[in-house]
Scaffold this motif. Structure first.
Motif, PDB file in Angstrom:
ATOM      1  N   ARG A 413       0.831  -1.200   0.000  1.00 15.59           N
ATOM      2  CA  ARG A 413       0.000   0.000   0.000  1.00 15.59           C
ATOM      3  C   ARG A 413       0.875   1.264   0.000  1.00 15.59           C
ATOM      4  N   TYR A 414       2.055   1.161   0.659  1.00 10.48           N
ATOM      5  CA  TYR A 414       2.944   2.312   0.733  1.00 10.48           C
ATOM      6  C   TYR A 414       4.097   2.234  -0.268  1.00 10.48           C
ATOM      7  N   GLY A 415       3.904   1.455  -1.333  1.00  7.80           N
ATOM      8  CA  GLY A 415       4.877   1.452  -2.420  1.00  7.80           C
ATOM      9  C   GLY A 415       6.108   0.618  -2.166  1.00  7.80           C
ATOM     10  N   GLY A 416       6.051  -0.290  -1.191  1.00  6.15           N
ATOM     11  CA  GLY A 416       7.202  -1.143  -0.922  1.00  6.15           C
ATOM     12  C   GLY A 416       7.484  -2.099  -2.072  1.00  6.15           C
ATOM     13  N   ARG A 417       8.730  -2.474  -2.218  1.00  8.20           N
ATOM     14  CA  ARG A 417       9.156  -3.356  -3.301  1.00  8.20           C
ATOM     15  C   ARG A 417       9.009  -4.826  -2.904  1.00  8.20           C
ATOM     16  N   ARG A 418       8.703  -5.663  -3.886  1.00  3.10           N
ATOM     17  CA  ARG A 418       8.538  -7.094  -3.611  1.00  3.10           C
ATOM     18  C   ARG A 418       9.867  -7.727  -3.201  1.00  3.10           C
ATOM     19  N   ALA A 419      10.959  -7.300  -3.795  1.00  5.17           N
ATOM     20  CA  ALA A 419      12.261  -7.877  -3.467  1.00  5.17           C
ATOM     21  C   ALA A 419      12.575  -7.728  -1.985  1.00  5.17           C
ATOM     22  N   ARG A 420      12.100  -6.655  -1.386  1.00  8.08           N
ATOM     23  CA  ARG A 420      12.355  -6.431   0.049  1.00  8.08           C
ATOM     24  C   ARG A 420      11.730  -7.541   0.890  1.00  8.08           C
ATOM     25  N   LEU A 421      10.569  -8.047   0.488  1.00  5.88           N
ATOM     26  CA  LEU A 421       9.900  -9.091   1.255  1.00  5.88           C
ATOM     27  C   LEU A 421      10.397 -10.481   0.881  1.00  5.88           C
ATOM     28  N   GLU A 422      10.755 -10.671  -0.369  1.00 13.42           N
ATOM     29  CA  GLU A 422      11.196 -12.001  -0.795  1.00 13.42           C
ATOM     30  C   GLU A 422      12.494 -12.410  -0.126  1.00 13.42           C
ATOM     31  N   ASP A 423      13.270 -11.450   0.354  1.00 14.83           N
ATOM     32  CA  ASP A 423      14.521 -11.746   1.054  1.00 14.83           C
ATOM     33  C   ASP A 423      14.327 -11.911   2.560  1.00 14.83           C
ATOM     34  N   ASP A 424      13.109 -11.712   3.041  1.00 11.34           N
ATOM     35  CA  ASP A 424      12.828 -11.757   4.477  1.00 11.34           C
ATOM     36  C   ASP A 424      12.165 -13.089   4.827  1.00 11.34           C
ATOM     37  N   PRO A 425      12.775 -13.901   5.711  1.00 10.93           N
ATOM     38  CA  PRO A 425      12.188 -15.209   6.056  1.00 10.93           C
ATOM     39  C   PRO A 425      10.769 -15.121   6.608  1.00 10.93           C
ATOM     40  N   ILE A 426      10.410 -14.015   7.222  1.00  9.39           N
ATOM     41  CA  ILE A 426       9.058 -13.878   7.761  1.00  9.39           C
ATOM     42  C   ILE A 426       8.024 -14.070   6.657  1.00  9.39           C
ATOM     43  N   PHE A 427       8.315 -13.556   5.471  1.00 10.33           N
ATOM     44  CA  PHE A 427       7.330 -13.578   4.396  1.00 10.33           C
ATOM     45  C   PHE A 427       7.334 -14.901   3.628  1.00 10.33           C
ATOM     46  N   HIS A 428       8.165 -15.839   4.092  1.00  8.06           N
ATOM     47  CA  HIS A 428       8.086 -17.203   3.594  1.00  8.06           C
ATOM     48  C   HIS A 428       7.020 -18.009   4.349  1.00  8.06           C
ATOM     49  N   LEU A 429       6.400 -17.393   5.348  1.00  9.65           N
ATOM     50  CA  LEU A 429       5.312 -18.051   6.082  1.00  9.65           C
ATOM     51  C   LEU A 429       4.009 -18.050   5.294  1.00  9.65           C
ATOM     52  N   ILE A 430       3.965 -17.318   4.187  1.00  9.53           N
ATOM     53  CA  ILE A 430       2.804 -17.373   3.299  1.00  9.53           C
ATOM     54  C   ILE A 430       3.248 -17.918   1.948  1.00  9.53           C
ATOM     55  N   SER A 431       2.290 -18.510   1.229  1.00  7.15           N
ATOM     56  CA  SER A 431       2.597 -19.083  -0.085  1.00  7.15           C
ATOM     57  C   SER A 431       2.745 -17.973  -1.129  1.00  7.15           C
ATOM     58  N   GLU A 432       3.257 -18.357  -2.284  1.00  9.51           N
ATOM     59  CA  GLU A 432       3.392 -17.366  -3.360  1.00  9.51           C
ATOM     60  C   GLU A 432       2.026 -16.833  -3.792  1.00  9.51           C
ATOM     61  N   ASP A 433       1.024 -17.714  -3.859  1.00 14.93           N
ATOM     62  CA  ASP A 433      -0.322 -17.258  -4.229  1.00 14.93           C
ATOM     63  C   ASP A 433      -0.867 -16.276  -3.192  1.00 14.93           C
ATOM     64  N   GLN A 434      -0.659 -16.568  -1.908  1.00 14.76           N
ATOM     65  CA  GLN A 434      -1.105 -15.643  -0.863  1.00 14.76           C
ATOM     66  C   GLN A 434      -0.352 -14.323  -0.965  1.00 14.76           C
TER      67      GLN A 434
END
Length: 511
Positions: A413-434
Motif C-alpha cells: 500500500r505504501y509502495g514497498g518493493r517485492r524484493a524487500r519481502l522475498e529476502d525476508d524469512p518472515i514472508f516465507h510463512l505465506i505461499s506465493e499465491d497468498q
C-alpha cells in the motif's frame, strides 16, 4: 431501523477510551495491566510484573511465603498509587491458587485492604478456569479444543467451543505444588501428572488443539523461536504441530540451566521450572492426542476484563476493531477505510481466496482500516514502519500467516518493493499465491486512496472489477479529470501483480 442499544457502532462508541485495570495476584508474580478498551480492542497500555513468589512453600507450610507476602504488599501499594495518579478508577483485583490455598490467605487479603484500599477477589478453581478460557476466547475468537493455564501452584483445564468456555477444572499441577527441593524425578512426576490429568476427564477423546496459557509455556514459545529459527517472534497464536511440540518439550528438558538462561525471552526465574512445564505439556499432548499446540498471550487477566464487557461488544471481530483503533488517530479521513472496504468487494469476489472467504473478508476489512496507518510517517520510511507495526502489534484474532499477509498488504500500500519481502524469512510463512493476493490488496488500497484523495464521495465514482485476463476500472465521466498519469501507473502495477492487464472504461451517469 437499527436498535442503537445493540448496534456495533453504539457499543464501540460507548467503549472508546475506557480505561480498566486488572491486577492478578498469582503464585509466582503480582501483575498490573492497565487496559484501554477501544471498541472491541483490548489494548494493554501499561504492564508491570513483580516476582513475589507468594506460593513458595505453601504445599509444605500451608502459609504464604513471608518474604513474598511483603514483596506482594509493596507491589500492590505501588500499583494503587500508580492507578490513582493515572485516574483509573475501574479496577479488578483477583488472587488465584496461592492465596486460595493458604491458611493465611484471608489475613493477606485484609492486609491488602488496610494498606492499599484494594478489594481482592479470591477466585475459586472453577472461576479461574472459566475466566482463563474467556481470556483465550477474547484473543482467539474461533478457539476450539482445550485450554490449559499453568500458574505457579495450579493448572486449569477448560474446553473451548467457538471461543466459548465449557466446564473447567483446576488441578494442583503447578510447579510449586509438584516440585520438591531436589532434582526432578521424571518417573515419579509422570505418574503423579498422569493420575491428576486423567482424573479430570478433560482429556478423553479430545484431539484438535491445545491452547497453552501462562508464563512458563510462553517461555517455551520463546525457546522455539530461538532454537527452531522461527522468524516471527510473536507468541500469541504461535502454533506447532504435535510432533514439533514434543520436540520442543524434550529440548527444554535436556538443555542445561545455563543454555536456558541464555535464551532470549526466557526469564532466569523460569529456568528452574521450565523442564517441568515441558514434561507436563508432553503428558497433556499425549493423553489428549492433540494435533496442534497453540500459544495464547491472553489468559485470566483478559478474561476478567472480558467478563465485564457487554456480550454484543465481545461478539465483534477483534482484529477489525484493533486495526481501526490503531490507525484511526492518524487517519486524515477516519471513515475512508470503511468506504474502501465496500469498494474492494467486486474486485476480490472474482479471485481465489488466500485463507477462505470468511477470513479474507476479515483481513480485507482490517487492511482497509489500516490504509492510513503510515500517514504521519516520513514518506521514505512509510512502507517499512507501517509493515513492521502490523507484524508486531498486539492484535487479537489473527493467526501468524494472516498477520504476515496483512503486513505484506500494507507494505505494498505504501509502495514497498517485492524484493524487500522475498529476502525476508518472515514472508516465507505465506505461499506465493497468498503473497500475490496480498500485493494486489495493498496496491488496490493505494489505487483507491490515490484516485479519490481519500474522499469516500469521490471513491464511489470508480468501480474496480476483475475478469479472466483484465482488471477493469470504470471511471465516471464526472471525475475523468481526476484520473491522471499516476493513477494509470498504479492500475498497471495492480494488474501485473495478478497476471492481468489493466483496462479503463469511462461511463456516464452510473453513480
Amino acid at each position: 431501523m437499527t436498535d442503537p442499544l445493540t448496534s456495533s457502532d453504539f457499543l464501540a462508541e460507548q467503549a472508546i477510551h475506557r480505561d480498566i485495570a486488572v491486577i492478578d495476584v498469582g503464585s509466582n508474580s503480582v501483575r498490573l495491566v492497565h487496559f484501554r478498551v477501544e471498541g472491541r480492542s483490548l489494548w494493554p497500555i501499561f504492564n508491570e510484573k513483580v516476582m513475589a513468589g507468594l506460593g513458595r512453600g505453601v504445599p509444605d507450610t500451608g502459609k504464604l511465603h513471608p518474604e513474598g507476602r511483603e514483596i506482594a504488599l509493596r507491589a500492590l501499594k505501588r500499583f494503587q498509587r500508580l492507578l490513582d495518579a493515572k485516574g483509573v478508577s475501574d479496577r479488578h483485583v483477583v488472587a488465584t491458587a496461592a492465596v486460595r490455598n493458604a491458611s493465611d490467605g484471608p489475613d493477606f487479603i485484609e492486609a491488602v485492604a488496610e494498606r492499599t484500599g484494594l478489594v481482592v477477589r479470591v477466585l475459586s478453581g472453577a472461576d479461574e478456569a472459566r475466566l482463563s478460557a474467556m481470556g483465550v476466547g477474547a484473543g482467539i475468537p474461533d478457539a476450539d479444543g482445550l485450554m490449559g493455564d499453568l500458574g505457579g501452584s495450579s493448572l486449569e483445564l477448560t474446553g473451548l467451543d467457538g471461543g466459548l468456555p465449557a466446564r473447567g477444572v483446576s488441578t494442583s499441577l503447578g510447579p510449586q505444588e509438584m516440585l520438591g527441593d531436589g532434582p526432578m524425578d521424571e518417573a515419579s512426576l509422570v505418574a503423579s501428572i498422569d493420575a491428576q490429568l486423567l482424573a479430570t476427564g478433560q482429556l478423553t477423546g479430545q484431539g484438535g488443539r491445545f491452547y497453552a496459557v501462562g508464563g512458563a509455556w510462553r517461555a517455551l514459545g520463546q525457546l522455539a523461536f530461538a532454537r527452531f529459527g522461527y522468524p516471527l517472534n510473536v507468541v500469541h497464536e504461535f502454533a506447532l504441530t504435535a510432533a514439533r511440540a514434543d520436540e520442543l518439550a524434550r529440548l527444554a528438558q535436556r538443555l542445561s540451566p545455563a543454555s536456558l538462561r541464555g535464551t532470549a525471552g526466557v526469564s532466569s526465574r523460569r529456568v528452574a521450572t521450565l523442564p517441568y512445564a515441558a514434561l507436563l505439556l508432553r503428558r497433556i499432548m499425549h493423553h489428549g492426542r492433540f494435533d496442534k499446540l497453540v500459544f495464547s498471550a491472553y489468559g485470566v487477566r483478559e478474561g476478567v476484563l472480558a467478563a465485564g464487557l457487554p456480550p454484543a461488544l465481545l461478539a465483534l471481530d477483534p482484529l477489525i476493531a484493533g486495526a481501526e483503533a490503531m490507525a484511526r488517530p492518524n487517519a486524515p479521513t477516519p471513515d475512508f477505510g470503511r468506504a474502501l472496504a465496500r469498494w474492494l468487494v467486486p474486485a476480490f469476489g472474482a479471485l481465489e481466496t488466500a485463507f477462505g472467504e470468511a477470513r479474507d473478508s476479515v483481513l480485507h476489512e482490517a487492511a482497509t482500516r489500516l490504509t492510513d496507518l503510515g500517514a504521519r510517517h516520513h514518506p521514505d520510511h512509510r512502507a517499512d514502519l507501517a509493515r513492521d507495526v502490523v507484524l508486531y502489534a498486539p492484535f487479537a484474532g489473527i493467526a501468524h500467516a494472516e498477520r504476515v499477509f496483512l503486513a505484506a498488504a500494507i507494505h505494498y500500500r505504501y509502495g514497498g518493493r517485492r524484493a524487500r519481502l522475498e529476502d525476508d524469512p518472515i514472508f516465507h510463512l505465506i505461499s506465493e499465491d497468498q503473497h500475490n493476493l496480498a500485493q494486489m490488496l495493498g496496491l488496490s488500497l493505494r489505487l483507491g486512496a490515490k484516485l479519490s484523495g481519500r474522499s469516500p464521495a469521490l471513491l464511489d465514482r470508480y468501480t474496480l472489477s476483475v475478469e479472466a485476463d483484465v482488471i477493469r476500472l470504470e471511471v465516471d465521466e464526472s471525475v475523468r479529470d481526476l484520473y491522471v498519469e499516476r493513477s494509470v501507473s498504479l492500475l498497471d502495477q495492480l494488474a501485473a501483480a495478478v497476471g492481468r492487464t489493466g483496462e479503463v472504461v469511462y461511463v456516464t451517469g452510473q453513480k
